[in-house]
Design an enzyme around this catalytic site. Structure first.
Site, short mmCIF file in Angstrom:
data_model
loop_
_atom_site.label_atom_id
_atom_site.label_comp_id
_atom_site.label_asym_id
_atom_site.label_seq_id
_atom_site.Cartn_x
_atom_site.Cartn_y
_atom_site.Cartn_z
CG ASP A 69 -4.11 -24.15 29.58
OD1 ASP A 69 -3.12 -23.44 29.30
OD2 ASP A 69 -4.59 -24.99 28.80
CG ASP A 82 -8.53 -22.62 30.78
OD1 ASP A 82 -9.18 -21.71 30.26
OD2 ASP A 82 -8.07 -23.57 30.12
CG ASP A 142 -11.13 -27.23 29.56
OD1 ASP A 142 -12.31 -27.08 29.94
OD2 ASP A 142 -10.35 -26.29 29.33
NE ARG A 162 -15.92 -21.63 26.36
CZ ARG A 162 -14.65 -21.52 25.95
NH1 ARG A 162 -13.73 -22.27 26.54
NH2 ARG A 162 -14.32 -20.70 24.98
#
Length: 412
Positions: A210, A234, A238, A290
């Protein structure tokens, strides 16, 4: 009356006793902590003790419990593996390559995803044995495909300026006990699918990546510390698909949109066991949202410095428990982006029951934290006299977030 020399001895004795007890205790802990509040209290005790040590002979006077554990030592280069004893929070048991060999990366250029050459980073991270991986000199590494890191590895950039950039970056895939420290990771791009060596005796077919800086997929006991991360396609970090026991600390993050995703999807309920500590990071210039965005699990966000966001800082969906403690939030000047939080993908009738709590946070320039859930559940208000450091000290705690300039024979 006790003399100064006796006090000095007492400090040293108590410090050694504490470290020994901590190591003995940590070796027996499972992946998932049954009572996350115990770890929250453990972080609080570490910060409180570091604050006290900042007045004592043995301290570097930072008040940062991770840094105070190892940065005072001028011989850090010959005692690199001491770092593995210094993690706190949910990822405190990540030992990386401790007790393994030191492996020196000498070749930044010849990345072969299928048959890695000795001397390359890819060769090191795919070995079966525990390894403490360091770098011979400053280098820029451009990977041709994702770097699949196997269990019991430390990637330690101290003493060199190491950049992983302009290509696919790092992935932890169903691996455990990983430490990533002191690496610049930026401008990561999606990688094409294909064959990639992912272990000492296996090469497999991988889908397109990603473009994350660090992707954690089913990883456990992971610690990412003192890295500088920016400008990837991205996410910067994560963690999904049942990942847990993670600490993200002392990092500097800049120039990125979707910074950190913790939890795969609202329907992926296996992430209910996810436990992540986010501590002493600087969320800096050019960030949008985020920081993190959470699902399902338990997230302790403590003593971070949020100096920039464009949309929001902390968000989530699917009823995550978020405990924000002692952070500094500086809202942007735009009128409609002052809220720290974002309850996503649910009407207020649902998210008002999610347990999100702010305790001791500093809210500047009109910033506000929208709390939800019960006012005083045990998740937040356990009987304890120990707390995170005051938010007024966050600037000094996080002043060296990101990669460090470490030189031989000097404190780092």
């Amino acid at each position: 009356m006790v003399s100064y020399s006796n006090n000095h001895f007492a400090y040293a004795f108590l410090l050694l006793l504490t470290i020994g007890n901590t190591l003995a205790f940590s070796s027996s802990l499972p992946d998932h902590v049954q009572d996350p509040n115990l770890v929250v209290d453990d972080v609080n005790r570490s910060v409180f003790n570091a604050s006290r040590r900042s007045l004592a002979y043995l301290s570097c006077r930072t008040g940062n419990p991770i840094d105070d554990c190892w940065r005072c030592d001028p011989n850090w280069e010959t005692n690199r593996q001491r770092l593995a004893d210094c993690a706190i929070g949910f990822g405190k048991n990540a030992i990386g390559g401790r007790k393994g060999r030191i492996y020196v990366v000498t070749d930044p250029a010849n990345d072969d995803p299928v048959n890695p050459r000795p001397g390359t980073l890819r060769y090191a991270v795919t070995q079966e044995e525990p390894l403490w991986i360091i770098f011979k000199r400053d280098m820029v590494i451009r990977l041709k495909k994702e770097l699949i890191i196997t269990s019991f590895k430390t990637i330690d950039g101290r003493g060199s300026s190491v950049h992983i950039t302009d290509g696919p970056c790092l992935k932890i895939h169903y691996a455990t006990n990983i430490i990533i420290h002191g690496i610049n990771i930026h401008d990561c791009k999606p990688g094409s699918g294909g064959m990639i060596k992912d272990g000492p005796h296996h090469t497999g077919w991988w889908m397109q990546s990603d473009g994350d800086a660090v992707a954690i997929f089913g990883g456990k006991h992971v610690w990412i510390d003192h890295c500088s991360l920016s400008n990837c396609d991205d996410g910067l970090i994560d963690a999904i698909h049942g990942s847990t026991a993670i600490t993200i600390s002392n990092n500097h993050m800049t120039h990125h949109d979707k910074v950190m995703l913790l939890g795969h999807s609202d329907s992926y309920t296996q992430d209910k066991n996810m436990q992540v500590t986010i501590a002493f990071n600087h969320f800096g210039e050019g960030l949008v949202q985020r920081m993190p965005r959470c699902r399902h699990g338990y997230f302790h966000v403590v003593n971070n410095d949020y100096t920039h966001w464009e949309m929001y800082a902390i968000g989530g969906s699917a009823s995550p428990t978020i405990y924000s403690q002692g952070n500094r939030f500086l809202a942007p000047n735009t009128r409609f982006n002052k809220e720290v939080t974002k309850h996503e993908d649910a009407p207020e009738s649902k998210w008002r029951d999610w347990n999100w709590r702010s305790e001791g946070d500093m809210l500047l320039n009109g910033a506000y934290f929208r709390e939800s859930g019960a006012e005083a559940p045990s998740t937040y208000a356990r009987a304890s006299s120990l707390s995170a450091r005051p938010s007024s000290l966050v600037g000094s705690i996080t002043t060296t977030a990101g990669t460090l300039s470490c030189r031989r024979g000097r404190r780092c």
